[in-house]
Write a protein that holds these residues in place. Sequence first.
Motif, PDB file in Angstrom:
ATOM      1  N   SER A 167       8.126  10.957   8.379  1.00  0.00           N
ATOM      2  CA  SER A 167       6.376  11.547   8.400  1.00  0.00           C
ATOM      3  C   SER A 167       6.013  11.359  10.173  1.00  0.00           C
ATOM      4  O   SER A 167       6.067  10.788  10.806  1.00  0.00           O
ATOM      5  CB  SER A 167       5.693  10.999   7.539  1.00  0.00           C
ATOM      6  OG  SER A 167       6.399  11.307   5.940  1.00  0.00           O
ATOM      7  N   SER A 168       4.880  12.502  10.237  1.00  0.00           N
ATOM      8  CA  SER A 168       4.203  12.376  11.519  1.00  0.00           C
ATOM      9  C   SER A 168       2.685  12.573  11.222  1.00  0.00           C
ATOM     10  O   SER A 168       2.218  12.945   9.637  1.00  0.00           O
ATOM     11  CB  SER A 168       4.697  13.785  12.193  1.00  0.00           C
ATOM     12  OG  SER A 168       4.380  14.816  12.131  1.00  0.00           O
ATOM     13  N   PHE A 197       7.261   9.527  -0.258  1.00  0.00           N
ATOM     14  CA  PHE A 197       6.739  10.139   0.935  1.00  0.00           C
ATOM     15  C   PHE A 197       7.734   8.605   1.228  1.00  0.00           C
ATOM     16  O   PHE A 197       7.761   7.579   1.563  1.00  0.00           O
ATOM     17  CB  PHE A 197       5.201   8.838   1.013  1.00  0.00           C
ATOM     18  CG  PHE A 197       4.398   9.283   1.894  1.00  0.00           C
ATOM     19  CD1 PHE A 197       4.223  10.312   2.813  1.00  0.00           C
ATOM     20  CD2 PHE A 197       4.054   7.972   3.015  1.00  0.00           C
ATOM     21  CE1 PHE A 197       3.679  11.000   3.572  1.00  0.00           C
ATOM     22  CE2 PHE A 197       3.995   8.078   4.603  1.00  0.00           C
ATOM     23  CZ  PHE A 197       3.871   9.306   5.081  1.00  0.00           C
ATOM     24  N   GLU A 198       8.447   9.378   2.457  1.00  0.00           N
ATOM     25  CA  GLU A 198       9.016   9.055   3.750  1.00  0.00           C
ATOM     26  C   GLU A 198       8.476   8.720   5.435  1.00  0.00           C
ATOM     27  O   GLU A 198       7.728   9.466   6.198  1.00  0.00           O
ATOM     28  CB  GLU A 198       9.809   9.638   3.509  1.00  0.00           C
ATOM     29  CG  GLU A 198      11.065   9.058   4.843  1.00  0.00           C
ATOM     30  CD  GLU A 198      11.733   7.955   4.715  1.00  0.00           C
ATOM     31  OE1 GLU A 198      11.558   6.768   5.717  1.00  0.00           O
ATOM     32  OE2 GLU A 198      12.464   8.292   3.439  1.00  0.00           O
ATOM     33  N   GLU A 199       7.552   7.425   5.344  1.00  0.00           N
ATOM     34  CA  GLU A 199       7.528   6.686   6.854  1.00  0.00           C
ATOM     35  C   GLU A 199       7.431   7.129   7.929  1.00  0.00           C
ATOM     36  O   GLU A 199       7.294   8.548   8.408  1.00  0.00           O
ATOM     37  CB  GLU A 199       6.519   5.488   6.267  1.00  0.00           C
ATOM     38  CG  GLU A 199       5.981   5.185   7.280  1.00  0.00           C
ATOM     39  CD  GLU A 199       4.177   5.477   7.166  1.00  0.00           C
ATOM     40  OE1 GLU A 199       3.467   6.492   8.099  1.00  0.00           O
ATOM     41  OE2 GLU A 199       3.754   5.247   5.899  1.00  0.00           O
ATOM     42  N   GLU A 200       8.908   6.943   7.715  1.00  0.00           N
ATOM     43  CA  GLU A 200      10.103   7.058   9.382  1.00  0.00           C
ATOM     44  C   GLU A 200      10.128   8.337   9.491  1.00  0.00           C
ATOM     45  O   GLU A 200      10.114   8.881  10.165  1.00  0.00           O
ATOM     46  CB  GLU A 200      10.560   6.359   9.140  1.00  0.00           C
ATOM     47  CG  GLU A 200      10.605   4.790   9.109  1.00  0.00           C
ATOM     48  CD  GLU A 200      12.325   3.819   9.091  1.00  0.00           C
ATOM     49  OE1 GLU A 200      13.546   4.942   9.257  1.00  0.00           O
ATOM     50  OE2 GLU A 200      12.176   2.781   9.044  1.00  0.00           O
ATOM     51  N   LYS A 217      -0.086  10.395   0.130  1.00  0.00           N
ATOM     52  CA  LYS A 217       0.878   9.285   0.441  1.00  0.00           C
ATOM     53  C   LYS A 217       1.329   8.671  -0.902  1.00  0.00           C
ATOM     54  O   LYS A 217       2.941   8.144  -0.909  1.00  0.00           O
ATOM     55  CB  LYS A 217       1.134   8.748   1.354  1.00  0.00           C
ATOM     56  CG  LYS A 217       0.450   8.696   2.843  1.00  0.00           C
ATOM     57  CD  LYS A 217       0.223   7.920   4.097  1.00  0.00           C
ATOM     58  CE  LYS A 217       0.335   9.185   4.914  1.00  0.00           C
ATOM     59  NZ  LYS A 217       0.416   7.217   6.589  1.00  0.00           N
ATOM     60  N   GLU A 273      -4.768  10.712   3.679  1.00  0.00           N
ATOM     61  CA  GLU A 273      -3.546   8.886   3.408  1.00  0.00           C
ATOM     62  C   GLU A 273      -3.795   8.850   1.672  1.00  0.00           C
ATOM     63  O   GLU A 273      -2.537   8.094   1.505  1.00  0.00           O
ATOM     64  CB  GLU A 273      -4.987   7.480   3.847  1.00  0.00           C
ATOM     65  CG  GLU A 273      -5.120   7.910   5.452  1.00  0.00           C
ATOM     66  CD  GLU A 273      -3.416   6.873   5.598  1.00  0.00           C
ATOM     67  OE1 GLU A 273      -2.804   5.584   5.163  1.00  0.00           O
ATOM     68  OE2 GLU A 273      -2.652   7.404   6.840  1.00  0.00           O
ATOM     69  N   TYR A 280       3.929  15.045   6.621  1.00  0.00           N
ATOM     70  CA  TYR A 280       3.834  14.382   5.411  1.00  0.00           C
ATOM     71  C   TYR A 280       5.270  14.475   4.886  1.00  0.00           C
ATOM     72  O   TYR A 280       5.321  15.527   4.031  1.00  0.00           O
ATOM     73  CB  TYR A 280       2.462  14.167   4.464  1.00  0.00           C
ATOM     74  CG  TYR A 280       2.203  13.594   5.125  1.00  0.00           C
ATOM     75  CD1 TYR A 280       1.427  13.052   6.325  1.00  0.00           C
ATOM     76  CD2 TYR A 280       0.586  12.999   4.296  1.00  0.00           C
ATOM     77  CE1 TYR A 280       0.375  12.157   7.065  1.00  0.00           C
ATOM     78  CE2 TYR A 280      -0.099  12.154   4.534  1.00  0.00           C
ATOM     79  CZ  TYR A 280      -0.419  12.366   6.128  1.00  0.00           C
ATOM     80  OH  TYR A 280      -1.921  11.416   6.783  1.00  0.00           O
TER      81      TYR A 280
END
Length: 239
Positions: free
Chosen positions: A229-230, A224-227, A215, A212, A234
């Motif tokens: 990523s999986s 960091f691109e949350e949408e 990120k 974590e 990352y």
Amino acid sequence: MNVKTDILPYRSMPVFLKDTKKLMQWVQTLSFSEAQKLWECNEKLAGLNFDRFKDMKLNKNLTPALLSYEGIQYQYMAPEVFTEKEWNYVQRCLRILSGFYGVLKPLDGTVPYRLEMQAKARVNGTKDLYDFWKGKLYEEVVSDRRNNTIVNLASREYSRCIEKYLKPGDIYITCIFGEKVRDRVIQKGTPAKMARGEMVRFMAENDIEAPEQLKAFNRLGYCFEEEMSSEAEYVFIKL
């Protein structure tokens, strides 16, 4: 590769030195033209490395591994300005994959060589270096872990040495550094290498222990691109 024996002493010898010796002895049996074909390089570079192998001593004039490599990734790690705390971190957490040495700790003693993992080296009946090393690199990497997480900052040529042997329960996270083009992530070679090296420096400076925490990386214009990523990837997008 660099020879820097006066900046920092090496602390240990590579774990697969017996295998490295086999590879060295095999390369030494090659003619100049065979070696140049193996290395896929120009005559000047082939000559340099042919001479290196001819006179190679695996236990003399050793440079700590992280100081010996001079590729873009390593330039952006900038290990020459690591603090003692940062050196301790990378020695504990970072492992370097090598076609010649297998797996290296940052302070393992190394000599200059040329032998990329994808080189078509048929040693002792093996079809290539992937076949030569088999699952030994994975086993060594996981044996050193403090937990079951591997953060992959390697190129595809090297990461496949680990990915092929992953087991249930392994947490394997690949960091992708790219640009967003029409809802797709496009990775470009040089900027991605720069970012991988910078990520190692970020982890060492911040004593990163949990996925974590990665990120928060925001260097070289990446975020960091949350949408996109999986759990396994990352994604960091250059803004």
